[in-house]
Design an enzyme around this catalytic site. Structure first.
Site, short mmCIF file in Angstrom:
data_model
loop_
_atom_site.label_atom_id
_atom_site.label_comp_id
_atom_site.label_asym_id
_atom_site.label_seq_id
_atom_site.Cartn_x
_atom_site.Cartn_y
_atom_site.Cartn_z
N ARG A 110 0.81 -1.26 0.05
CA ARG A 110 0.15 0.10 0.04
C ARG A 110 0.86 1.20 -0.04
O ARG A 110 0.28 2.34 0.38
CB ARG A 110 -1.00 -0.04 1.27
CG ARG A 110 -1.97 -1.13 1.11
CD ARG A 110 -3.00 -0.98 2.13
NE ARG A 110 -4.00 -2.23 2.13
CZ ARG A 110 -3.86 -3.17 2.78
NH1 ARG A 110 -2.73 -3.45 3.54
NH2 ARG A 110 -4.54 -4.28 2.60
N LYS A 132 2.49 11.46 -10.88
CA LYS A 132 1.44 10.68 -11.45
C LYS A 132 2.21 9.34 -11.73
O LYS A 132 3.33 9.47 -12.34
CB LYS A 132 1.02 11.40 -12.67
CG LYS A 132 0.00 12.33 -12.72
CD LYS A 132 -0.40 12.89 -13.76
CE LYS A 132 -1.62 13.82 -13.78
NZ LYS A 132 -2.24 14.31 -14.98
N GLU A 174 7.66 18.16 -25.07
CA GLU A 174 7.13 18.84 -23.61
C GLU A 174 7.49 20.00 -23.56
O GLU A 174 7.02 20.89 -22.84
CB GLU A 174 7.55 17.55 -22.64
CG GLU A 174 6.94 16.36 -22.51
CD GLU A 174 5.48 16.38 -22.30
OE1 GLU A 174 4.84 17.46 -21.71
OE2 GLU A 174 4.54 15.30 -22.43
N LYS A 202 6.41 23.12 -13.44
CA LYS A 202 5.46 21.83 -13.19
C LYS A 202 5.29 21.81 -11.55
O LYS A 202 4.21 21.72 -11.27
CB LYS A 202 5.99 20.60 -13.70
CG LYS A 202 5.04 19.42 -13.62
CD LYS A 202 5.27 18.45 -14.29
CE LYS A 202 4.14 17.07 -14.09
NZ LYS A 202 4.48 16.06 -14.91
N GLU A 212 -5.11 17.13 -9.77
CA GLU A 212 -5.75 17.56 -10.85
C GLU A 212 -7.13 17.87 -10.65
O GLU A 212 -8.18 17.61 -11.52
CB GLU A 212 -5.39 16.47 -12.09
CG GLU A 212 -5.65 17.00 -13.52
CD GLU A 212 -5.19 16.08 -14.28
OE1 GLU A 212 -4.02 16.06 -14.94
OE2 GLU A 212 -5.95 15.18 -14.88
N ASN A 220 -1.53 19.13 -19.09
CA ASN A 220 -1.97 18.23 -20.35
C ASN A 220 -2.15 18.99 -21.57
O ASN A 220 -2.60 18.35 -22.64
CB ASN A 220 -3.26 17.24 -19.92
CG ASN A 220 -2.97 16.23 -18.73
OD1 ASN A 220 -2.20 15.49 -18.98
ND2 ASN A 220 -3.66 16.32 -17.84
N HIS A 223 -2.01 17.04 -25.11
CA HIS A 223 -2.09 15.62 -24.75
C HIS A 223 -3.47 15.05 -25.10
O HIS A 223 -3.28 13.78 -25.23
CB HIS A 223 -1.95 15.50 -23.31
CG HIS A 223 -0.20 15.72 -22.94
ND1 HIS A 223 0.26 16.87 -22.86
CD2 HIS A 223 0.62 14.69 -22.38
CE1 HIS A 223 1.64 16.66 -22.69
NE2 HIS A 223 1.48 15.55 -22.10
N HIS A 227 -2.62 11.67 -26.97
CA HIS A 227 -2.70 10.28 -26.57
C HIS A 227 -3.76 9.43 -27.48
O HIS A 227 -3.27 8.13 -27.86
CB HIS A 227 -3.47 10.31 -24.98
CG HIS A 227 -2.55 10.60 -23.98
ND1 HIS A 227 -3.04 10.95 -22.80
CD2 HIS A 227 -1.42 10.93 -23.93
CE1 HIS A 227 -1.92 11.38 -21.79
NE2 HIS A 227 -0.80 11.22 -22.49
N HIS A 239 5.90 9.80 -27.83
CA HIS A 239 4.96 10.71 -27.17
C HIS A 239 5.12 12.43 -27.40
O HIS A 239 4.05 12.85 -27.79
CB HIS A 239 5.19 10.55 -25.54
CG HIS A 239 4.24 11.45 -24.67
ND1 HIS A 239 3.01 11.11 -24.51
CD2 HIS A 239 4.67 12.23 -23.97
CE1 HIS A 239 2.35 12.05 -23.92
NE2 HIS A 239 3.34 12.70 -23.48
#
Length: 338
Positions: A110, A132, A174, A202, A212, A220, A223, A227, A239
């Protein structure tokens, strides 16, 4: 060495940026960690010394390895070795490694501490920062994951010189994004300062919106379509290349919504083009599939949610007419592929 703080109260951490800073890895590993599980990929050939007992665990290459099967495999190997909640995982690699190992760390017991040693430009300016983590399923990218902040991030810019040109350009996609998030003039900075500036942008956004709920969605930018392009094209594009195309699409859509003018669209094209990134869609991608895939994006709350430029800067926008989406996609097709 440039140290960029990510301010998250008792979960704050440092991002170390500079030539050779992976030698400072032990600085960001939690003091209580007696053992460190290093997750990396065959052939990467980057050794790190966490300054305590450690073992290396390998994962596969490519987006297909960013999967629940890999997470299960890693967690089983951690258990067999006897890794505890007090120990630490160190992810050494690009975004595929840090996303996957980060999610394994978030899930095992966990949650065990994780440190990212980012070896790619796209990872250093984006993927390794902000907590993330996640893996892909056939229905979409990063649809399974968790927010799990690292204990530290190491961005050794010396490693960037080893990247193939296309992999390096992936990171430039990016960086191009950050031009429109407050990073005007990034292209005039040396690489260490460029990386650190992106990290600082960031970090500021993450500090204000970790999960978010609002402003973090702006990270994003570009993005949503990116994606969809990656999935529809079976990841033929990297990417950052897809993000570059996504930035142009977002500008075209914002133009059609009256949010920006033609000069601002031209600025998007100038920035993306200056980094030698693609400006048009790959041949053969169809509007219905791209629109359906955009609708599965994690940001989608009320129909498709776009992140678009405008008079108040970049922000989330919903309720966009499908015909405007199609027109904007068509605007980034090469002539003859309409």
């Amino acid at each position: 060495m440039i140290v960029v703080p990510v301010q998250l109260a008792d979960r704050s951490y440092e991002v170390l940026v500079g030539d050779g800073v992976r030698s400072e890895l032990s600085r960001v590993i939690p003091d209580q960690a007696k053992r460190v599980a290093i997750v990396t990929q065959e052939g990467l050939g980057i050794e790190v010394d966490p300054g305590r007992e450690h073992k290396v665990f390998m994962m596969g290459d490519g987006e297909q390895s960013k999967s629940m099967a890999t997470v299960e495999s890693l967690c089983r190997q951690f258990a067999q070795w006897g890794l505890t909640r007090a120990d630490c995982v160190v992810a050494v690699g690009g975004g595929i490694v840090t996303d996957t190992a980060g999610y394994a760390a978030a899930s095992y017991h966990r949650g065990v501490p994780v440190v990212h040693v980012s070896t790619t430009l796209v990872g250093q300016v984006d993927a390794a920062i902000g907590g993330k983590t996640g893996v892909n399923i056939p229905e979409g990218k990063n649809l399974i994951g968790a927010y799990w902040q690292p204990s530290g991030v190491v961005c050794d810019t010396a490693l960037l010189s080893t990247l193939p040109p296309r992999e390096y350009r992936c990171g430039l996609g990016e960086i191009a994004k950050y031009h429109f998030l407050g990073g005007e003039g990034l292209d005039a900075l040396p690489i260490d300062e460029q990386v650190a500036a992106c990290v600082a942008i960031k970090a500021a956004v993450v500090a204000g919106d970790e999960r978010e709920g609002g402003a973090r969605a702006t990270l994003n930018y570009g993005h949503t379509l990116a994606h969809a392009i990656e999935i529809a094209g079976d990841h033929d594009l990297r990417h950052g290349e897809a993000v570059a195309i996504g930035l142009i699409f977002a500008a075209e859509l914002a133009l059609r919504l009256g949010r920006i003018d033609a000069d601002r669209v031209a600025e998007h094209r100038r920035v993306v083009g200056a980094y030698d990134l693609p400006l048009t869609l790959p041949v053969g991608l169809e509007n219905p599939e791209l629109i359906a895939l955009m609708g599965r994006d994690k940001k989608a709350l009320d129909g498709i949610t776009f992140v678009l430029d405008g008079p108040n800067g970049v922000e989330s926008v919903t309720g966009v007419n499908v015909s405007l989406i199609e027109d904007s996609i068509n605007a980034i097709r090469i002539e003859g592929d309409r």
